[in-house]
Scaffold this motif. Structure first.
Motif, mmCIF file in Angstrom:
data_model
loop_
_atom_site.group_PDB
_atom_site.id
_atom_site.type_symbol
_atom_site.label_atom_id
_atom_site.label_comp_id
_atom_site.label_asym_id
_atom_site.label_seq_id
_atom_site.Cartn_x
_atom_site.Cartn_y
_atom_site.Cartn_z
ATOM 1 N N ASP A 1 29.728 7.517 -34.796
ATOM 2 C CA ASP A 1 28.985 6.461 -34.115
ATOM 3 C C ASP A 1 27.573 6.267 -34.662
ATOM 4 N N ILE A 2 26.927 7.319 -35.132
ATOM 5 C CA ILE A 2 25.596 7.167 -35.734
ATOM 6 C C ILE A 2 25.712 6.336 -37.008
ATOM 7 N N THR A 3 26.694 6.644 -37.818
ATOM 8 C CA THR A 3 26.939 5.861 -39.031
ATOM 9 C C THR A 3 27.217 4.412 -38.676
ATOM 10 N N THR B 1 28.044 -1.627 -37.209
ATOM 11 C CA THR B 1 29.458 -1.743 -36.855
ATOM 12 C C THR B 1 29.796 -0.987 -35.572
ATOM 13 N N LEU B 2 28.793 -0.650 -34.778
ATOM 14 C CA LEU B 2 29.020 0.081 -33.526
ATOM 15 C C LEU B 2 29.651 -0.864 -32.499
ATOM 16 N N ASP B 3 30.795 -0.477 -31.972
ATOM 17 C CA ASP B 3 31.520 -1.289 -30.991
ATOM 18 C C ASP B 3 30.844 -1.165 -29.625
ATOM 19 N N PRO B 4 30.299 -2.260 -29.093
ATOM 20 C CA PRO B 4 29.600 -2.181 -27.807
ATOM 21 C C PRO B 4 30.516 -1.830 -26.641
ATOM 22 N N ASP B 5 31.821 -1.978 -26.822
ATOM 23 C CA ASP B 5 32.770 -1.679 -25.746
ATOM 24 C C ASP B 5 33.341 -0.260 -25.831
#
Length: 180
Positions: free
Chosen positions: A44-46, A52-56
């Motif tokens: 998730d840090i990457t 590209t972090l999925d907000p859901d």
């Protein structure tokens, strides 16, 4: 010298721009980060640094998924070192900041994220990796100081936090391992 370290994993972030003309790197800023908060080991840090972090995927991610942030380096809990931004370029890690009267620390600093949080101790291997990285950076750039995010943004940031051991032996007197 292109500002990329040899022998480290490279994942380029687009959250970067050019440093001001003639600006020398003189500061290293140590941060801590965990996504989700106080959880370790995911990518998730990457994803955050590559937009590209999925907000859901987690309730907390809806608050941070639209941020455009990066750091030059990330040191994972197992000691893995990842570089996201060339040291020659400006990563977006410090935000509103000041060091010794100079504003905009991103202009003259290198940001190192250490996977961790305020509530839990860091791993010995992370200190070893951090010490070697700082020593390598000092061999390449005129580094005057190594500080925490909390030092350049007091009252706004707490990282790397109270569990970070600034006196750890690995942070003093290490040898070079990542030639520039």
């Amino acid at each position: 010298m292109d500002g990329w370290m040899n022998a480290v994993r490279r994942i380029e972030s687009s959250n970067v721009d050019d440093r001001p003309e003639g600006e020398e790197i003189s500061l290293v800023v140590v941060h801590s980060i965990s996504l989700p908060p106080s959880q370790f080991g995911s990518d998730d840090i990457t994803r955050l640094f590559t937009n590209t972090l999925d907000p859901d995927a987690h309730p907390y991610f809806s608050k941070v998924s639209t941020l455009r942030v990066s750091a030059h380096f990330l040191i994972r809990r197992d000691g893995e070192l990842i570089q996201f931004v060339s040291c020659k370029r400006r990563a977006w890690h410090a935000g509103a900041s000041s060091w010794k009267g100079r504003e905009r620390c991103n202009d003259f600093s290198i940001g190192i994220e250490v996977e961790g949080c305020d509530e839990l101790p860091f791993e010995n291997v992370q200190y070893i990796r951090l010490g070697k990285l700082i020593e390598s950076l000092r061999a390449c750039y005129p580094i005057d100081a190594v500080v925490g995010h909390s030092d350049i943004s007091p009252g706004r940031k707490t990282d790397p936090g109270p569990c970070f051991d600034w006196q750890h032996p690995a942070l003093h007197g290490t040898s070079l391992v990542y030639p520039c």
